[in-house]
Scaffold this active site. Structure first.
Site, mmCIF file in Angstrom:
data_model
loop_
_atom_site.group_PDB
_atom_site.id
_atom_site.type_symbol
_atom_site.label_atom_id
_atom_site.label_comp_id
_atom_site.label_asym_id
_atom_site.label_seq_id
_atom_site.Cartn_x
_atom_site.Cartn_y
_atom_site.Cartn_z
ATOM 1 N N HIS A 56 0.843 -1.198 0.000
ATOM 2 C CA HIS A 56 0.000 0.000 0.000
ATOM 3 C C HIS A 56 0.881 1.252 0.000
ATOM 4 O O HIS A 56 0.622 2.223 -0.709
ATOM 5 C CB HIS A 56 -0.876 0.065 1.264
ATOM 6 C CG HIS A 56 -1.895 -1.030 1.386
ATOM 7 N ND1 HIS A 56 -1.785 -2.029 2.325
ATOM 8 C CD2 HIS A 56 -3.044 -1.262 0.720
ATOM 9 C CE1 HIS A 56 -2.836 -2.827 2.223
ATOM 10 N NE2 HIS A 56 -3.613 -2.399 1.258
ATOM 11 N N LYS A 60 -1.593 -6.356 -8.188
ATOM 12 C CA LYS A 60 -1.857 -7.614 -7.471
ATOM 13 C C LYS A 60 -3.316 -8.000 -7.682
ATOM 14 O O LYS A 60 -3.653 -9.165 -7.822
ATOM 15 C CB LYS A 60 -1.557 -7.446 -5.990
ATOM 16 C CG LYS A 60 -1.933 -8.665 -5.197
ATOM 17 C CD LYS A 60 -1.455 -8.542 -3.781
ATOM 18 C CE LYS A 60 -2.142 -9.554 -2.903
ATOM 19 N NZ LYS A 60 -3.556 -9.216 -2.695
HETATM 20 P P1 AMP Z 1 -6.742 -3.336 -0.355
HETATM 21 O O1 AMP Z 1 -6.556 -2.600 0.920
HETATM 22 O O2 AMP Z 1 -6.423 -4.801 -0.293
HETATM 23 O O3 AMP Z 1 -8.084 -3.051 -0.996
HETATM 24 O O4 AMP Z 1 -5.665 -2.741 -1.352
HETATM 25 C C1 AMP Z 1 -5.640 -1.365 -1.654
HETATM 26 C C2 AMP Z 1 -4.793 -1.174 -2.876
HETATM 27 O O5 AMP Z 1 -3.459 -1.623 -2.615
HETATM 28 C C3 AMP Z 1 -5.315 -1.999 -4.082
HETATM 29 O O6 AMP Z 1 -5.206 -1.216 -5.253
HETATM 30 C C4 AMP Z 1 -4.386 -3.163 -4.091
HETATM 31 O O7 AMP Z 1 -4.253 -3.768 -5.368
HETATM 32 C C5 AMP Z 1 -3.084 -2.535 -3.636
HETATM 33 N N1 AMP Z 1 -2.170 -3.563 -3.108
HETATM 34 C C6 AMP Z 1 -2.477 -4.538 -2.237
HETATM 35 N N2 AMP Z 1 -1.404 -5.325 -2.046
HETATM 36 C C7 AMP Z 1 -0.409 -4.827 -2.805
HETATM 37 C C8 AMP Z 1 0.957 -5.211 -3.040
HETATM 38 N N3 AMP Z 1 1.499 -6.272 -2.457
HETATM 39 N N4 AMP Z 1 1.693 -4.469 -3.887
HETATM 40 C C9 AMP Z 1 1.142 -3.361 -4.502
HETATM 41 N N5 AMP Z 1 -0.128 -2.963 -4.320
HETATM 42 C C10 AMP Z 1 -0.893 -3.689 -3.489
#
Ligand code: AMP
Length: 283
Positions: free
Chosen positions: A37, A150
């Site tokens: 993130h 991801k």
């Molecule tokens: P989430 O909190 O899981 O909804 O993720 C928020 C954002 O962070 C989304 O756009 C995800 O794709 C991105 N994200 C989650 N994990 C990763 C990672 N390991 N590397 C890069 N971006 C990520």
């Protein structure tokens, strides 16, 4: 850094920023933040004058109540991290704030995009994603919004939404950050035992194995071989798909530029998702 919980307060603050001509970069998240993130937020920081991050565990995108109930929450640590990397506004709304009678989002037919992979495995998931991201975009009105590759299919869905409604925002896809073991960083990793974390590296190993094979074999053969290879890891495979990056259609006999292999597997009840580009998009 300002922490805001209401829509009114956020739009008033951002209106002021925009009046002075500042550009806004936006990173929507569900919290339990990790370096993956943070990489999105840092990129937003580099490319915009104002950075907004939302933290909202969106109930409408969960098709499994236990996954929703058990979703990790680490707000204090999240705020500390965001402050340390220069975020300007953190929006932490309640569910009622995002889904009361004053808020709205239009219907969208996602067609094939929600019939395959995460669409068929998690019915309603992408409608929930569109519902919340549309509302957040309406509120924040960002110049650029940052999403992790991801969640590769999510990026396709968001791009489709932006195109369908002609929204004035640029979608910036960002590379997946991984642990040194290769495991893709994820908030859900917090729920893995040490043993499960080691087992989960099988996902990355299978992707690397497939990428190697992709140089000499056709997609359908690579997929079969990956499924076989994956059997040596103590995880439950949900699916492996090798798809066209634009249409998400499965590739069978020939490769296309930017072909992506997607895997979903479970370690116990934790669902893990990952993908890798097998054929370069360049050249
Ligand atoms: P989430 O909190 O899981 O909804 O993720 C928020 C954002 O962070 C989304 O756009 C995800 O794709 C991105 N994200 C989650 N994990 C990763 C990672 N390991 N590397 C890069 N971006 C990520």
């Amino acid at each position: 850094m300002k922490v805001v919980t209401t829509r009114n307060e956020l739009s008033a603050s951002l209106k002021q920023e925009k009046q002075t001509g500042k550009t806004i970069g936006f990173v929507p998240t569900m919290g339990a933040l990790h370096p993956g993130h943070a990489s999105l937020v840092k990129r937003a920081r580099d490319e915009n004058q104002v950075v907004v991050v939302s933290i909202f565990v969106n109930p409408t995108q969960f098709n499994n109540t236990s996954d929703l109930d058990n979703y990790p929450k680490t707000l204090d640590a999240d705020l500390k991290l965001l402050k340390s990397i220069g975020c300007d506004y953190v929006f932490v709304p309640s569910a009622d704030e995002m889904y009361n009678s004053e808020t709205n989002s239009p219907q969208i037919d996602l067609g094939f995009l929600e019939q395959v992979m995460e669409g068929s495995s998690r019915p309603g998931h992408f409608q929930g994603v569109v519902q919340i991201v549309y509302r957040l975009f309406e509120l924040v009105r960002p110049d650029k919004a940052y999403f992790g590759l991801k969640d590769f299919q999510q990026v396709s869905v968001i791009r489709f939404m932006v195109k369908t409604f002609n929204l004035p925002v640029q979608i910036i896809p960002c590379e997946t950050l991984r642990e040194s073991s290769g495991l893709a960083m994820s908030s859900r990793n917090l729920r893995l035992t040490e043993m499960q974390k080691q087992d989960a590296v099988g996902i990355f190993s299978t992707l690397l194995h497939g990428k190697q094979l992709a140089q000499t074999s056709k997609p359908s053969e690579v997929k079969k071989d990956m499924e076989l290879f994956f059997q040596s890891f103590p995880l439950d495979l949900e699916y492996i798909e090798i798809v066209d990056p634009l249409t998400l259609e499965s590739l069978e006999d020939s490769w296309v530029k930017g072909a992506v292999a997607c895997i979903v597997a479970r370690a116990g009840e934790i669902r893990l998702i990952d993908n890798m580009e097998f054929i370069s998009n360049e050249g």
